[in-house]
Design a protein around this motif. Structure first.
Motif, PDB file in Angstrom:
ATOM      1  N   VAL A  34       0.906  -1.373   0.163  1.00  0.00           N
ATOM      2  CA  VAL A  34      -0.042  -0.212   0.010  1.00  0.00           C
ATOM      3  C   VAL A  34       0.797   1.334   0.164  1.00  0.00           C
ATOM      4  O   VAL A  34       0.604   2.408  -0.902  1.00  0.00           O
ATOM      5  N   ALA A  35       1.866   1.309   0.736  1.00  0.00           N
ATOM      6  CA  ALA A  35       2.998   2.502   0.847  1.00  0.00           C
ATOM      7  C   ALA A  35       3.539   2.733  -0.523  1.00  0.00           C
ATOM      8  O   ALA A  35       3.474   3.944  -0.926  1.00  0.00           O
ATOM      9  N   VAL A  36       3.904   1.748  -0.991  1.00  0.00           N
ATOM     10  CA  VAL A  36       4.413   1.866  -2.568  1.00  0.00           C
ATOM     11  C   VAL A  36       3.494   2.290  -3.400  1.00  0.00           C
ATOM     12  O   VAL A  36       3.704   3.225  -4.172  1.00  0.00           O
ATOM     13  N   ALA A  37       2.260   1.614  -3.586  1.00  0.00           N
ATOM     14  CA  ALA A  37       1.277   1.842  -4.260  1.00  0.00           C
ATOM     15  C   ALA A  37       0.822   3.458  -4.384  1.00  0.00           C
ATOM     16  O   ALA A  37       0.613   4.070  -5.327  1.00  0.00           O
ATOM     17  N   SER A  38       0.856   4.004  -3.023  1.00  0.00           N
ATOM     18  CA  SER A  38       0.570   5.266  -2.822  1.00  0.00           C
ATOM     19  C   SER A  38       1.447   6.537  -3.723  1.00  0.00           C
ATOM     20  O   SER A  38       1.260   7.523  -3.672  1.00  0.00           O
ATOM     21  N   GLN A  39       2.694   5.900  -3.791  1.00  0.00           N
ATOM     22  CA  GLN A  39       3.635   6.710  -4.371  1.00  0.00           C
ATOM     23  C   GLN A  39       4.211   6.365  -5.811  1.00  0.00           C
ATOM     24  O   GLN A  39       5.162   6.846  -6.108  1.00  0.00           O
ATOM     25  N   LEU A  40       3.317   5.826  -6.469  1.00  0.00           N
ATOM     26  CA  LEU A  40       3.623   5.297  -7.685  1.00  0.00           C
ATOM     27  C   LEU A  40       3.957   6.417  -8.553  1.00  0.00           C
ATOM     28  O   LEU A  40       4.678   6.441  -9.341  1.00  0.00           O
ATOM     29  N   PRO A  41       3.112   7.254  -8.646  1.00  0.00           N
ATOM     30  CA  PRO A  41       3.363   8.918  -9.643  1.00  0.00           C
ATOM     31  C   PRO A  41       4.948   9.173  -9.380  1.00  0.00           C
ATOM     32  O   PRO A  41       5.906   9.321 -10.207  1.00  0.00           O
ATOM     33  N   VAL A  42       5.333   9.356  -7.943  1.00  0.00           N
ATOM     34  CA  VAL A  42       6.760   9.880  -7.712  1.00  0.00           C
ATOM     35  C   VAL A  42       7.830   8.810  -8.255  1.00  0.00           C
ATOM     36  O   VAL A  42       8.654   8.872  -9.012  1.00  0.00           O
ATOM     37  N   ILE A  43       7.447   7.477  -7.852  1.00  0.00           N
ATOM     38  CA  ILE A  43       8.466   6.110  -8.442  1.00  0.00           C
ATOM     39  C   ILE A  43       8.438   6.252  -9.859  1.00  0.00           C
ATOM     40  O   ILE A  43       9.733   6.028 -10.346  1.00  0.00           O
ATOM     41  N   TYR A  44       7.530   6.462 -10.565  1.00  0.00           N
ATOM     42  CA  TYR A  44       7.488   6.575 -12.119  1.00  0.00           C
ATOM     43  C   TYR A  44       8.360   7.618 -12.450  1.00  0.00           C
ATOM     44  O   TYR A  44       9.061   7.523 -13.267  1.00  0.00           O
ATOM     45  N   GLN A  45       8.035   8.957 -12.076  1.00  0.00           N
ATOM     46  CA  GLN A  45       8.909   9.876 -12.356  1.00  0.00           C
ATOM     47  C   GLN A  45      10.513   9.780 -11.924  1.00  0.00           C
ATOM     48  O   GLN A  45      11.566  10.118 -12.808  1.00  0.00           O
ATOM     49  N   LEU A  46      10.905   8.984 -10.975  1.00  0.00           N
ATOM     50  CA  LEU A  46      12.219   8.641 -10.672  1.00  0.00           C
ATOM     51  C   LEU A  46      12.787   7.427 -11.579  1.00  0.00           C
ATOM     52  O   LEU A  46      13.795   7.017 -11.230  1.00  0.00           O
ATOM     53  N   SER A  47      11.989   6.699 -12.341  1.00  0.00           N
ATOM     54  CA  SER A  47      12.201   5.717 -13.135  1.00  0.00           C
ATOM     55  C   SER A  47      12.468   4.647 -12.313  1.00  0.00           C
ATOM     56  O   SER A  47      13.442   3.893 -12.500  1.00  0.00           O
ATOM     57  N   LEU A  48      11.829   4.382 -11.030  1.00  0.00           N
ATOM     58  CA  LEU A  48      12.169   3.186 -10.359  1.00  0.00           C
ATOM     59  C   LEU A  48      10.965   2.114 -10.245  1.00  0.00           C
ATOM     60  O   LEU A  48      10.740   1.440  -9.600  1.00  0.00           O
ATOM     61  N   SER A 118      19.185   3.903  -3.795  1.00  0.00           N
ATOM     62  CA  SER A 118      20.606   4.321  -3.451  1.00  0.00           C
ATOM     63  C   SER A 118      21.283   4.745  -4.715  1.00  0.00           C
ATOM     64  O   SER A 118      22.345   5.173  -4.809  1.00  0.00           O
ATOM     65  N   HIS A 119      20.755   3.963  -5.977  1.00  0.00           N
ATOM     66  CA  HIS A 119      21.370   4.540  -7.143  1.00  0.00           C
ATOM     67  C   HIS A 119      21.153   5.845  -7.786  1.00  0.00           C
ATOM     68  O   HIS A 119      21.650   6.106  -8.709  1.00  0.00           O
ATOM     69  N   LEU A 120      20.068   6.382  -7.300  1.00  0.00           N
ATOM     70  CA  LEU A 120      19.772   7.760  -7.863  1.00  0.00           C
ATOM     71  C   LEU A 120      20.614   8.872  -7.522  1.00  0.00           C
ATOM     72  O   LEU A 120      21.532   8.791  -6.534  1.00  0.00           O
ATOM     73  N   PRO A 121      20.665   9.550  -8.516  1.00  0.00           N
ATOM     74  CA  PRO A 121      21.617  10.790  -8.220  1.00  0.00           C
ATOM     75  C   PRO A 121      21.351  11.511  -6.910  1.00  0.00           C
ATOM     76  O   PRO A 121      20.263  11.606  -6.537  1.00  0.00           O
ATOM     77  N   SER A 122      22.405  11.981  -6.044  1.00  0.00           N
ATOM     78  CA  SER A 122      22.330  12.585  -4.833  1.00  0.00           C
ATOM     79  C   SER A 122      21.160  13.799  -4.833  1.00  0.00           C
ATOM     80  O   SER A 122      20.451  13.855  -3.842  1.00  0.00           O
ATOM     81  N   GLY A 123      21.140  14.547  -5.907  1.00  0.00           N
ATOM     82  CA  GLY A 123      20.313  15.822  -5.721  1.00  0.00           C
ATOM     83  C   GLY A 123      19.041  15.540  -6.329  1.00  0.00           C
ATOM     84  O   GLY A 123      17.905  16.496  -6.243  1.00  0.00           O
TER      85      GLY A 123
END
Length: 126
Positions: A34-48, A118-123
């Protein structure tokens, strides 16, 4: 040394712990989904998306295993009531295996998603 309490009390305590454990693994796996599903738009934008989907598959499997553990617990109790301890022990072991794999599914899903973040760019997360 003789036990101070009747075996039925130990059985009742063990059943209580088993019930809470099954509820806990169901809650953490379902809650993670549920937690991850609630953040799917952000996860999609981050290519995760791929990592998130695989984690959700693992947590879904963990949730299913928690349900199976509850079912095995029911079957085990039914066989105890029928004085068939050999069959009861088989279901008890199956339930324990299901709970252990459910815990591993939760941990694997969480670690997989954490590694992806953890593999995302720091900024990128600011």
């Amino acid at each position: 040394m003789k036990d101070r309490y009747p075996p039925s009390l130990y059985n009742e305590i063990a059943q209580g712990y088993a019930k809470v454990t099954i509820q806990t693994v169901a809650l953490v796996n379902g809650g993670a989904m549920v937690a991850v599903a609630s953040q799917l738009p952000v996860i999609y934008q981050l290519s995760l998306t791929s990592a998130a989907i695989w984690s959700m598959y693992l947590w879904g499997a963990g949730l299913l295993l928690a349900c199976l553990a509850g079912m095995f617990g029911f079957f085990s109790a039914r066989h105890v009531a029928e004085d068939d301890l050999a069959s009861s022990n088989i279901y008890l072991r199956l339930g324990l295996i299901a709970v252990i794999i459910s815990i591993l599914a939760f941990a694997t899903g969480a670690i997989r998603l954490a590694i992806a973040f953890s593999h995302l760019p720091s900024g990128l997360l600011n």
